[in-house]
Design an enzyme around this catalytic site. Sequence first.
Site, mmCIF file in Angstrom:
data_model
loop_
_atom_site.group_PDB
_atom_site.id
_atom_site.type_symbol
_atom_site.label_atom_id
_atom_site.label_comp_id
_atom_site.label_asym_id
_atom_site.label_seq_id
_atom_site.Cartn_x
_atom_site.Cartn_y
_atom_site.Cartn_z
ATOM 1 C CD GLU A 45 3.703 -15.663 3.122
ATOM 2 O OE1 GLU A 45 2.940 -15.199 3.134
ATOM 3 O OE2 GLU A 45 5.388 -15.566 3.238
ATOM 4 C CG HIS A 74 1.767 -9.176 9.701
ATOM 5 N ND1 HIS A 74 2.289 -8.479 9.428
ATOM 6 C CD2 HIS A 74 1.488 -9.578 8.342
ATOM 7 C CE1 HIS A 74 3.584 -9.437 8.743
ATOM 8 N NE2 HIS A 74 2.257 -10.108 7.338
ATOM 9 C CG HIS A 111 1.725 -14.769 7.222
ATOM 10 N ND1 HIS A 111 2.848 -13.308 7.552
ATOM 11 C CD2 HIS A 111 2.288 -15.462 8.720
ATOM 12 C CE1 HIS A 111 2.864 -13.382 8.975
ATOM 13 N NE2 HIS A 111 3.071 -14.828 10.021
ATOM 14 C CD GLU A 153 1.256 -10.567 5.123
ATOM 15 O OE1 GLU A 153 1.410 -9.595 5.237
ATOM 16 O OE2 GLU A 153 1.055 -11.722 5.920
#
Length: 385
Positions: free
Chosen positions: A341, A200, A277, A215
Amino acid sequence: MHRFVMTIISLAIFLLPLQIGMAASEAAVGAPDAKPAVKAPNIKSNAAVQAKLDKNKNPQITALRWANHIDAVTGLSTLRLVFDVSGPVTVSSSVIGSPVPQLAVVVKGAVPGDVASTYEFDGRIAELLTVSAAGADTRLVMQLPLMLEDTDYKVFTLRNDPANKKPFRVVIDIGQKMPPIKFNFTAGLKDKTIVLDPGHGGSDPGAVGANKTMEKTITLAVAQRLKPMLEKAGAKVFLTRNDDRDVFGPNASAVDELSARTTVANNNKADIFVSIHINSFTNPIAGGIATYYYQKTPYDALLASSIQSTIAPASGLQNRGINAANFYVIKRSVMPAVLTELGFISNPEEEKLMNTADFQQKMAQSIYLGLDKFFTQAARLGGGQ
Ligand SMILES: [Zn+2]
């Protein structure tokens, strides 16, 4: 966090453009060996142009067809696109390298007729074709997964052939590139090229926690801590972004944004691609660490297990293991790649933890150890394809 986007391969591709929502961050695009699929065409803009120009009887691009040809000897495939045109035209072409590899073709003397403005392909040879009016001409831009050399493509015209009911045509042939990576891993991080992809950024915050943690902030913090560790060990490190920004551009489509990230890895001939992430779920109790891979080389799962085996224990959080997934960035990067993640931002305890320098440092340190472990194991396996 990631959301899936389905690619629909319709038998009615040529008859009925399909409109499909595209809102994903880590979009999963297409099945591994899907035929080129059409997605999200938007004929509005070209239809308007067409209506205006019909009166002037300008030649128009009236149809687009394509086919894959596989060379029986080399196994390499060629993508051929054929545009039907209602009159004679000339063509010019150029290759553009930034922000993603593109082949731009100008069809002089014809405007877009009843064709879509966007066609999406499966990404093996081409990612996306856009068709737009440029004055009295048409501009065709193909986004590609890898940079083209002059010998990799041909653009030419064919005259009409009324006896065989064939119209004037523009043909684009693009040959499949051999992946630039030869897998022959040695132990250690020295001289390895590693691309880190902080998920992102800019206009896209990624998942947002109950206490407003974004995030994009955590993923960048971890990547920036990891970079100097790898450099100290002699690795060459590229980040897909070094600050809080969109990698492609603030108004880019999800596919543009994601292909810009894999382009950083593909163009720098990276050995390894690591996308960072933070997870999110509707139930705030869900938590833990997971690593995703797409097994397009012999080493993707090994890379995932190497990294998961170091980051999960270091986090002290639930170990959710490694999982195969069809995410864009791990599929379209030509080298072994993973998407990690690092906890759930939707879990208030984990959100608090991931904001601490201690946790961010632990994650960076353990990804570092996981990468080192990967190269040791890959070298032991002998490397080579
Ligand atoms: Zn994400």
